[in-house]
Enzyme design. Structure first.
Site, PDB file in Angstrom:
ATOM      1  N   LYS A  20       9.091  -0.706  14.134  1.00 56.09           N
ATOM      2  CA  LYS A  20       9.671  -0.398  12.815  1.00 56.09           C
ATOM      3  C   LYS A  20      10.760   0.659  12.954  1.00 56.09           C
ATOM      4  CE  LYS A  20       5.502  -0.930   9.949  1.00 56.09           C
ATOM      5  NZ  LYS A  20       4.566  -0.239   9.078  1.00 56.09           N
ATOM      6  N   HIS A  54      -5.645 -33.125  17.891  1.00 65.30           N
ATOM      7  CA  HIS A  54      -4.546 -33.963  18.366  1.00 65.30           C
ATOM      8  C   HIS A  54      -3.398 -33.118  18.910  1.00 65.30           C
ATOM      9  CE1 HIS A  54      -6.559 -37.478  16.706  1.00 65.30           C
ATOM     10  NE2 HIS A  54      -6.957 -36.633  15.771  1.00 65.30           N
ATOM     11  N   LYS A  71       0.838  -1.201   0.000  1.00 63.56           N
ATOM     12  CA  LYS A  71       0.000   0.000   0.000  1.00 63.56           C
ATOM     13  C   LYS A  71       0.877   1.256   0.000  1.00 63.56           C
ATOM     14  CE  LYS A  71      -3.550   2.386   2.631  1.00 63.56           C
ATOM     15  NZ  LYS A  71      -4.481   2.391   3.736  1.00 63.56           N
ATOM     16  N   GLU A 123      10.255  -4.963   4.391  1.00 70.63           N
ATOM     17  CA  GLU A 123      10.274  -6.384   4.014  1.00 70.63           C
ATOM     18  C   GLU A 123       9.994  -6.536   2.513  1.00 70.63           C
ATOM     19  OE1 GLU A 123       8.678  -5.097   6.571  1.00 70.63           O
ATOM     20  OE2 GLU A 123       8.814  -6.399   8.352  1.00 70.63           O
ATOM     21  N   GLY A 173      -4.986  -1.654   4.908  1.00 73.66           N
ATOM     22  CA  GLY A 173      -4.209  -2.810   4.441  1.00 73.66           C
ATOM     23  C   GLY A 173      -4.929  -4.130   4.708  1.00 73.66           C
ATOM     24  N   ARG A 174      -5.469  -4.284   5.918  1.00 77.33           N
ATOM     25  CA  ARG A 174      -6.091  -5.566   6.282  1.00 77.33           C
ATOM     26  C   ARG A 174      -7.479  -5.731   5.680  1.00 77.33           C
ATOM     27  NH1 ARG A 174      -4.957  -2.149  10.183  1.00 77.33           N
ATOM     28  NH2 ARG A 174      -6.594  -1.268  11.501  1.00 77.33           N
ATOM     29  N   GLU A 190      -5.108  -6.245  14.718  1.00 80.02           N
ATOM     30  CA  GLU A 190      -4.578  -4.950  14.295  1.00 80.02           C
ATOM     31  C   GLU A 190      -5.683  -3.888  14.320  1.00 80.02           C
ATOM     32  OE1 GLU A 190      -0.980  -4.376  11.414  1.00 80.02           O
ATOM     33  OE2 GLU A 190      -2.750  -4.030  10.192  1.00 80.02           O
TER      34      GLU A 190
END
Ligand code: F6P
Length: 548
Positions: free
Chosen positions: A511, A383, A206, A212, A266-267, A352
């Site tokens: 950050k 399990h 965005k 990253e 973003g999400r 977030e």
């Protein structure tokens, strides 16, 4: 409504909560053979069963009172009207416009966004179809076989989750891959498995500044240049961002750049061009169906009365357990291996959005906000961590998700899967009393002493709440519906907790510090003086290991 009405609604719920000490969910089922009929909502083939909860008509009424006191209906109208509900960034949160296939006007900042949204969607589809059918090729003239998406958070989790969930809908000649982590292993391990000659890289960010994604994209650029030659680079890259000028600087061809808008968080961006790799994989028609699923839920959320409104009910149940019972986590367990990334996706969406302490007016909240969201597919979880869910001291409300029939899988397996899903929610609800345990052990001819010693270990207290979502098949439309349900649930909870669900300042500090530490990590000549002793000690320990 006024603060005093909200306070009254909370107080009524707190008083009501006390009346629950002696009642169990199993008692409610025993007393009312029609409980399921009264506590489920159907939307076409999607069924939301919320009968296995510590909830009766009075509870529901009081929770709805709370929603009304918190102005959920007016705030919902403001959301859809494109008002700047993201108050710290002065923006609307208008992701619903991205799936508004009717094209009916929707406004952000007084401007109808739909012409731009639909034009961008057409551009995405043209490109996606051309990549799929081989009109757009790799530098060597061959059809692309592999799509690698670079992105992180909302620019990764949505397409990665949906790409896996909808794998039966992906064209046979294409494979989707998702590289998110700045850990170089992510890129290296991906490229070891696929031919760079026929790989298309989609750089999704965005902001187009995320370290990253930019690092991975730069590494990929060098990789392509070194393997295929510099001239091949433009044929192998495309990009998605709201910052189109920054993309130009990266050197991506202008007709391979796809945009979206700052009113898409973003999400919440899977519905935008961030879904490009998914659109390439599943094609235009399926991607439209995915959007239509989101649109179905927008219509339901906007119009259904609060008492029959699935996202509102999901939100209120969450508030009931988080604030009145103090349960700190919430598990989402899809009985669907292809939904393996769904809980991870919801972690960002929920945590977030509502993992906040400051209320809209900047005060410190006096109430708990978002729970920890987690989960893994069933039956695998059975399990592993289900032991704690059945007998541990933590109570974890659960969402079970299951399709009535499998998509491209064996029917016999699905019967087992389905039975297991129902068996678990039944076991959590009913439990097994100490008397039942003792009776079973007696029937096995165990001695009274042995029974007394073993029975407490085999006791299931039950009364552990869960919802179940049932739908025909995991189609693009079904997935679109599920995602949008959770989006609106998060919105309603944000309204009740009075937080801004659409900013994420909490990710900034780490950050910033990483930017400051990177040169010190990279250069052993730089002093660690001034850092706290733990950070300095760890950097120095790494140096002593002979690195940097
Ligand atoms: O660091 C958090 C975050 O800003 C998320 O909100 C976002 O989804 C992710 O990073 C990626 O951001 P971008 O799409 O700008 O690269």
């Amino acid at each position: 409504m006024s603060g005093s009405e909200i306070a009254k609604a909370w107080a009524a719920l707190e008083a009501h909560r006390q009346s629950w000490c002696a009642r169990t969910i199993a008692d409610l089922f025993a007393a009312d053979p029609h409980r399921f009929d009264r506590f489920h909502v159907r939307l076409d083939d999607l069924l939301f069963d919320f009968s296995k909860h510590r909830l009766d008509d009075e509870t529901l009424g009081l929770l709805i009172d709370l929603a009304r006191a918190a102005n959920v209906e007016a705030r919902r109208a403001a959301l859809f009207a494109g008002e700047p509900v993201n108050v710290t960034e002065h923006r609307p949160a208008l992701h619903m416009a991205l799936r508004n296939l009717s094209g009916a006007p929707m406004f952000a900042g007084g401007r109808d966004v739909m012409p731009d949204v639909l034009a961008e969607l057409r551009k995405i589809f043209e490109f996606a179809e051309a990549v799929r059918n081989g009109e757009i090729t790799a530098a060597n003239g061959q059809r692309f076989t592999d799509i690698v998406n670079f992105g992180i958070g909302g620019s990764d989790l949505g397409p990665a989750m949906a790409g896996r969930a909808l794998s039966p809908f992906i064209a046979d000649h294409l494979s989707l891959h998702f590289v998110a982590n700045v850990d170089g292993a992510d890129f290296a391990d991906t490229m070891r498995r696929i031919p760079v000659e026929t790989t298309l890289f989609v750089v999704c960010s965005k902001t187009f500044t995320t370290i990253e994604t930019m690092t991975n994209a730069e590494t990929a650029r060098k990789f392509v240049a070194s393997r295929l030659g510099e001239a091949a680079v433009p044929d192998h890259f495309c990009a998605v961002s709201t910052q189109l000028d920054k993309i130009a600087a990266f050197g991506i061809k202008s007709d391979r750049v796809f945009g979206f808008w700052d009113w898409v968080g973003g999400r919440y961006s899977i519905w935008s061009a961030i879904g490009l790799s998914l659109a390439i994989g599943i094609g235009k028609d399926n991607f439209e169906e995915f959007l239509r699923g989101g649109e179905d839920i927008d219509k339901h959320f906007a119009a259904a009365p609060l008492e029959r409104n699935i996202p509102v009910l999901m939100a209120l149940l969450g508030v009931w357990y988080r604030n009145l019972w103090g349960y700190a986590t919430h598990a989402v367990i899809p009985y669907d291996q292809r939904m393996a990334r769904f809980s991870a996706y919801l972690q960002q969406l929920d945590m977030e959005s509502n993992g906040k302490t400051a209320t809209l007016d900047g005060a410190r909240t006096g109430r708990a906000t978002a729970p920890v969201i987690w989960g893994e597919p069933g039956t695998n979880g059975q399990h592993a961590f289900f032991q704690l869910l059945h007998q541990g001291t933590e109570i974890v409300p659960i969402d079970f998700l299951i399709a009535a029939e499998p998509t491209a899988a064996d029917e016999k397996h699905h019967e087992l899967l389905f039975a297991n899903c129902l068996a678990q929610s039944q076991a959590f609800m009913l439990g097994r009393s100490i008397d039942e345990v003792a009776a079973r052990l007696e029937a096995q001819k165990m001695s009274p002493e042995a029974i007394a010693a073993l029975a407490p270990h085999r006791l299931f207290e039950g009364n552990r709440p869960s919802s179940t979502f049932l739908y025909q098949r995991l189609t693009p439309r079904a997935l679109g519906r599920l995602i949008a349900l959770y989006e609106h649930k998060v919105f309603v909870q944000g309204v009740i907790w009075n937080v801004n669900s659409y900013d994420q300042w909490g990710v900034e500090l780490g950050k910033e510090l990483a930017v400051k530490l990177t040169p010190i990590v990279a250069d052993a000549d730089l002093s660690t003086t001034g850092l706290d002793s733990s950070t300095a000690g760890l950097i120095e320990a790494r140096r002593r290991l002979g690195v940097a």
